[in-house]
Design a protein around this motif. Structure first.
Motif, PDB file in Angstrom:
ATOM      1  N   ILE A 189       2.900  12.387   2.980  1.00 33.62           N
ATOM      2  CA  ILE A 189       2.641  12.531   1.551  1.00 33.62           C
ATOM      3  C   ILE A 189       3.908  12.330   0.734  1.00 33.62           C
ATOM      4  N   VAL A 190       4.735  11.377   1.103  1.00 36.43           N
ATOM      5  CA  VAL A 190       5.972  11.163   0.363  1.00 36.43           C
ATOM      6  C   VAL A 190       5.662  10.674  -1.053  1.00 36.43           C
ATOM      7  N   THR A 191       6.447  11.140  -2.014  1.00 36.53           N
ATOM      8  CA  THR A 191       6.354  10.641  -3.375  1.00 36.53           C
ATOM      9  C   THR A 191       7.211   9.387  -3.499  1.00 36.53           C
ATOM     10  N   LEU A 192       7.108   8.720  -4.631  1.00 38.81           N
ATOM     11  CA  LEU A 192       7.792   7.434  -4.762  1.00 38.81           C
ATOM     12  C   LEU A 192       9.312   7.550  -4.675  1.00 38.81           C
ATOM     13  N   PRO A 193       9.967   8.532  -5.340  1.00 37.04           N
ATOM     14  CA  PRO A 193      11.418   8.630  -5.166  1.00 37.04           C
ATOM     15  C   PRO A 193      11.826   8.808  -3.711  1.00 37.04           C
ATOM     16  N   THR A 215       0.821  -1.214   0.000  1.00 40.31           N
ATOM     17  CA  THR A 215       0.000   0.000   0.000  1.00 40.31           C
ATOM     18  C   THR A 215       0.855   1.265   0.000  1.00 40.31           C
ATOM     19  N   ASP A 216       1.954   1.254   0.760  1.00 46.69           N
ATOM     20  CA  ASP A 216       2.771   2.458   0.850  1.00 46.69           C
ATOM     21  C   ASP A 216       3.422   2.800  -0.492  1.00 46.69           C
ATOM     22  N   LEU A 217       3.922   1.789  -1.197  1.00 44.96           N
ATOM     23  CA  LEU A 217       4.536   2.038  -2.500  1.00 44.96           C
ATOM     24  C   LEU A 217       3.493   2.467  -3.526  1.00 44.96           C
ATOM     25  N   ARG A 218       2.340   1.822  -3.506  1.00 45.97           N
ATOM     26  CA  ARG A 218       1.286   2.168  -4.449  1.00 45.97           C
ATOM     27  C   ARG A 218       0.793   3.597  -4.228  1.00 45.97           C
ATOM     28  N   ASP A 219       0.596   3.970  -2.969  1.00 45.38           N
ATOM     29  CA  ASP A 219       0.143   5.330  -2.666  1.00 45.38           C
ATOM     30  C   ASP A 219       1.208   6.356  -3.054  1.00 45.38           C
ATOM     31  N   ALA A 220       2.474   6.023  -2.793  1.00 50.96           N
ATOM     32  CA  ALA A 220       3.552   6.947  -3.154  1.00 50.96           C
ATOM     33  C   ALA A 220       3.633   7.122  -4.670  1.00 50.96           C
ATOM     34  N   PHE A 221       3.421   6.041  -5.410  1.00 44.77           N
ATOM     35  CA  PHE A 221       3.426   6.129  -6.872  1.00 44.77           C
ATOM     36  C   PHE A 221       2.281   6.995  -7.363  1.00 44.77           C
ATOM     37  N   LEU A 222       1.106   6.856  -6.776  1.00 40.04           N
ATOM     38  CA  LEU A 222      -0.031   7.692  -7.163  1.00 40.04           C
ATOM     39  C   LEU A 222       0.249   9.169  -6.862  1.00 40.04           C
ATOM     40  N   ARG A 223       0.910   9.430  -5.739  1.00 43.32           N
ATOM     41  CA  ARG A 223       1.261  10.814  -5.427  1.00 43.32           C
ATOM     42  C   ARG A 223       2.242  11.376  -6.466  1.00 43.32           C
ATOM     43  N   ASN A 250      13.856   6.556   1.473  1.00 49.48           N
ATOM     44  CA  ASN A 250      13.661   6.215   2.886  1.00 49.48           C
ATOM     45  C   ASN A 250      13.835   4.717   3.137  1.00 49.48           C
ATOM     46  N   SER A 251      13.463   3.904   2.147  1.00 47.38           N
ATOM     47  CA  SER A 251      13.557   2.455   2.309  1.00 47.38           C
ATOM     48  C   SER A 251      15.001   1.970   2.234  1.00 47.38           C
ATOM     49  N   ILE A 252      15.775   2.531   1.311  1.00 43.58           N
ATOM     50  CA  ILE A 252      17.145   2.032   1.135  1.00 43.58           C
ATOM     51  C   ILE A 252      18.076   2.505   2.242  1.00 43.58           C
ATOM     52  N   ARG A 253      17.633   3.419   3.081  1.00 43.62           N
ATOM     53  CA  ARG A 253      18.467   3.848   4.202  1.00 43.62           C
ATOM     54  C   ARG A 253      18.610   2.744   5.234  1.00 43.62           C
TER      55      ARG A 253
END
Length: 266
Positions: free
Chosen positions: A216-220, A59-67, A225-228
């Motif tokens: 409201i983070v965007t996908l990039p 859900t988090d990746l999908r929402d970020a992609f939509l943003r 944040n994930s790769i940290r």
């Protein structure tokens, strides 16, 4: 003849090296996204589509992609009328402060993006707009607008002024001439600039990092944040989705106006 052959071999050698260097990161990410293991490795540990299924259910990746799509849409919607009018004006008329406008068009290459991002962050922060999504789209439009203007200017510069004169002689008012003659003539530049603005905004990281918050983070920014913490193959999979979206945009550009128009606009 021998000298020409050696020059051709040298040229194609450099071309091959450049192609390998440019495509290698993409190929590594593509291969890692299909790994059957739980860590990013290349060559992949077997082949599997499980990480694409993973991001489909995340859900988090999908929402970020939509943003990111929303940001890119806002950026494009702002850039089309603004960049079109500015590009036509620069190509067809003597504009006051034209030298200043030309300096502005060089800003993407002269001003570090971090400087522009911090400036926009201070402005939006003073206006109390930080933490909202639409200012990110506005910021992307402000920073990347010169690319839209360049694309439209390239098309407007090749516009035959006799076409507009003929429309005026036939009794068409200025607005009708603009809509029926000028805009269709520069449509290839508009399409080129719009697709370019969409791609740039979709992939914008630094400005988004400065203007968004955790809600409201965007996908990039989400990927960053994930790769940290740990780099997992699902991040490679979502990166491939990004690459696919950009490839579709380029294919659409080639189908609509041709890549030669895009290259000339640069």
């Amino acid at each position: 003849m021998k000298g020409d052959r050696s020059k051709a071999v040298t040229l194609w050698t450099f071309v091959a090296i450049a192609l390998v260097m440019l495509s290698a990161p993409t190929l590594v990410v593509l291969g890692a996204s299909f790994t059957a293991g739980n860590m990013i490795t290349f060559p992949p540990e077997g082949l599997s589509l499980k990480w694409y299924a993973e991001i489909a259910g995340a859900t988090d990746l999908r929402d970020a992609f939509l943003r990111s799509l929303i940001v890119a849409t806002i950026c494009t919607a702002i850039s089309i009328p603004t960049g079109t009018l500015a590009g036509i004006a620069l190509a067809k008329y003597r504009v006051r402060f034209a030298a200043g406008v030309q300096v502005y068009l060089l800003l993407p290459f002269t001003v570090p993006l971090i400087g522009s991002g911090i400036g926009l962050m201070l402005i939006f922060g003073k206006w109390g707009l930080l933490g909202q999504l639409w200012p990110v789209g506005v910021a992307c439009a402000v920073i990347n607008l010169p690319f839209m203007i360049w694309a439209v200017t390239a098309s407007a510069a090749s516009l035959d002024p006799d076409l507009e004169l003929a429309a005026a002689n036939c009794g068409a008012p200025p607005l009708s001439t603009f809509l029926a003659v000028t805009v269709p003539a520069v449509t290839p530049g508009i399409i080129t600039g719009a697709l370019l603005m969409f791609i740039l905004a979709l992939n914008e990281f630094l400005v988004s990092l400065l203007l968004v918050d955790a809600r409201i983070v965007t996908l990039p920014v989400q990927i960053y944040n994930s790769i940290r913490s740990i780099i997992t193959p699902d991040l490679a999979a979502i990166s491939v989705v990004f690459i696919a979206v950009a490839a579709i945009a380029i294919a659409l550009l080639d189908w609509l106006v041709g890549l030669d128009i895009f290259l000339k606009s640069k």
